[in-house]
Scaffold this motif. Structure first.
Motif, PDB file in Angstrom:
ATOM      1  N   ASP A  83      -0.345  31.300 -24.411  1.00 15.10           N
ATOM      2  CA  ASP A  83      -0.164  32.232 -25.525  1.00 15.10           C
ATOM      3  C   ASP A  83      -0.421  33.677 -25.140  1.00 15.10           C
ATOM      4  N   LEU A 133       1.106  35.141 -22.613  1.00 12.64           N
ATOM      5  CA  LEU A 133       2.327  35.721 -22.041  1.00 12.64           C
ATOM      6  C   LEU A 133       3.503  35.414 -22.966  1.00 12.64           C
ATOM      7  N   TRP A 134       4.071  36.476 -23.541  1.00 14.74           N
ATOM      8  CA  TRP A 134       5.165  36.305 -24.485  1.00 14.74           C
ATOM      9  C   TRP A 134       6.433  36.953 -23.949  1.00 14.74           C
ATOM     10  N   LEU A 135       7.527  36.224 -24.119  1.00 17.31           N
ATOM     11  CA  LEU A 135       8.841  36.831 -23.893  1.00 17.31           C
ATOM     12  C   LEU A 135       9.548  36.763 -25.232  1.00 17.31           C
ATOM     13  N   LYS A 136      10.064  37.890 -25.672  1.00 11.74           N
ATOM     14  CA  LYS A 136      10.631  37.900 -27.025  1.00 11.74           C
ATOM     15  C   LYS A 136      11.899  38.758 -27.045  1.00 11.74           C
TER      16      LYS A 136
END
Lengths: 379, 140
Positions: free
Chosen positions: B100, B102-105
């Protein structure tokens, strides 16, 4: 077209057969040069050698259980631009597989090559091999005899490199010709198998006689694979257990001195210039003080875990598990055990096996529209 | 850890997510000030090293924001980013590092509200996780 041929001979006479086969390949013009492990006069060391004159093939010794350094990079150096020369490479599976990866990265070429792969029963660490070999002039033969007799590979308190004990690729799948040693009796001879059409043709051009498919090879191979898989599973699990969190990882890497030997020895560390030796890591003096201030102290050398995590991101999809990184580590860090335990996940993620097929693109060299959609969901 | 204010480093692409952040600002949408924006030309130029470095320097979370698939200004930079992030997550997960963080959005230029919502949601999640173990435990 010859599928199998025999090299007969007592007391290592088979090695003489191998030597005369390579000589014939050159004399008949099947190839112009051979890269082959050779015993050199200095320290009786075994090194990969590029031979252009068949008269110089006397010291040929690919069977000695040692790999001083992974020759995939030599193969790339010899082939990355066209020379118009036919070349035979005598390599082990853990050298052929990374070479295939380097070919995908356009750092080497497979054209005009005849790859002669050796069944690999493992290697000793360089210093161990030198000591064992110095103490026993027929060490190589005794090594194969001992395996034939079920007496294992442990000698004088030492054993094969751990990476070899965990290796599930003892047979050179990408080779044109296979030097069959698994299940063979070295005192009776050995078998050469023409695997690809190119390999079969080379055997027939060299005038080799057709022989029977060796008995017992398949059975011996299956037993060897079982033994290695069971060592591998326990070995990787042990490393996973040790590194369940970042502290565990730092425990394993704690005595790393940033010498970068592991990267130099790695056959698939493909960057021409590693970022960790560029000016990017020539920090200002002031920077060190700022880092030290943030946590009260700063370990020197810096950037150790940064280096290893970055290397994992770069090469874990291509790691063949040759173990050279562990062999060259002056701090005795089990680098190969750690990286293979990471590579297991990385390669599973992309359903990728390095060295399997030259047509299979490297995972970070391609991308598709419909994949990993859950990754871009936010978390 | 009620007073824990996470630090989020966000690599946002010039054409979509940065523009969305800009839109959020000009639309007077509010979102927590925990995020440090780093404007890059494309999510595809976010070297995984930058992300690793951000974590090692004490970021509690990292966001990579890019254009929706098909909308990339450079045709497919975002799809390359997605493969790299998939691998990086796999490696970090292996060492027990919470996914949680590391986000790719994908956030399009017109989605200022989605940008603000994403930051809000991220701050909440990271607050629940607590400070990054890199900061609290690691001597590196």
């Amino acid at each position: 077209m010859v599928d199998y041929t025999r090299m007969e001979g007592k007391d290592g006479g088979a090695l003489g057969g191998l030597r005369s086969f390579l000589t014939t390949l050159m004399e008949k013009g099947v190839v112009d040069a051979v890269m082959v492990p050779m015993r050199l006069p200095y320290k009786r060391v075994i090194m990969q050698t590029l031979v252009r004159d068949p008269a110089k093939l006397e010291g040929v010794d690919p069977m000695a259980p040692v790999v001083p350094t992974n020759s995939a990079k030599f193969a790339a150096q010899l082939t990355h631009d066209e020379t118009g020369r036919g070349l035979a490479l005598v390599m082990r599976p853990c050298e052929i597989r990374p070479f295939v990866e380097l070919v995908k990265l356009k750092q080497g070429r497979l054209e005009e090559l005849l790859i002669i792969g050796l069944d690999c029963l493992g290697r000793y660490e360089n210093a161990d091999f030198l000591a064992l070999d110095a103490a026993n002039p027929s060490f190589t033969l005794d090594f194969y005899r001992s395996i034939r007799d079920g007496k294992g590979t442990a000698r004088d308190g030492t054993d094969l490199a751990e990476a070899c004990k965990a290796c599930e690729h003892p047979v050179a799948e990408g080779a044109d010709i296979c030097i069959c040693l698994i299940g063979e009796d070295i005192d009776k001879g050995l078998t050469l198998q023409g695997v690809t059409p190119k390999g079969k043709e080379a055997l027939s051009k060299a005038g080799m006689d057709e022989a029977q498919r060796p008995d017992g090879r398949e059975q011996a191979l299956q037993a060897l694979l079982r033994e290695r898989a069971s060592f591998r599973d326990a070995w990787l699990k042990d490393m996973r257990d040790q590194t369940r969190d970042l502290e565990g990882l730092m425990d394993v890497l704690g005595n790393c001195i940033n010498c970068y030997n592991c990267r130099v020895a790695c056959p698939v560390c493909y960057c021409r210039e590693c970022v960790f030796v560029t000016d990017t890591f020539q920090h200002d003096s002031e920077q060190y003080f700022r880092w030290a201030e943030k946590r009260g102290m700063l370990k020197l050398p810096t950037d150790t875990i940064f280096y290893h995590l970055t290397r994992m991101q770069h090469m874990s999809t291509l790691c063949v598990g040759c173990g050279q990184c562990t062999s060259v580590c002056p701090s005795h860090i089990p680098v190969s055990q750690l990286f293979r335990s990471v590579a297991e996940g990385s390669q599973r993620l992309f359903h990728y096996e390095p060295g399997r097929d030259v047509k299979e693109p490297i995972p970070l060299g391609v991308f598709y529209e419909k994949e990993f959609e859950e990754v871009a969901g936010g978390k | 850890m009620a007073d824990f204010e996470p630090i989020i480093v966000a690599f946002v692409c010039n054409w979509c997510t940065f523009t969305a952040a800009d839109l959020a600002g000009t639309s007077r949408l509010s979102y927590p000030p925990n995020v440090r924006l780093i404007r890059v030309m494309c999510s595809g130029m976010v070297d995984p090293k930058y992300v690793i470095k951000a974590f090692l320097e004490g970021a509690d979370a990292v966001l990579i924001g890019g254009c929706w698939p098909g909308d990339c200004h450079y045709i497919n930079g975002n799809l390359k980013a997605r493969r790299r992030v998939a691998l990086l997550k796999e490696i970090l997960r292996r060492f027990g590092f919470e996914e949680d963080r590391l986000w790719l959005k994908w956030i399009a230029a017109s989605e200022g509200n989605l940008f603000a919502e994403t930051i809000k949601e991220m701050v909440e999640k990271v607050k629940a996780l607590g400070p990054s173990p890199v900061k609290t435990k690691l001597v590196a």
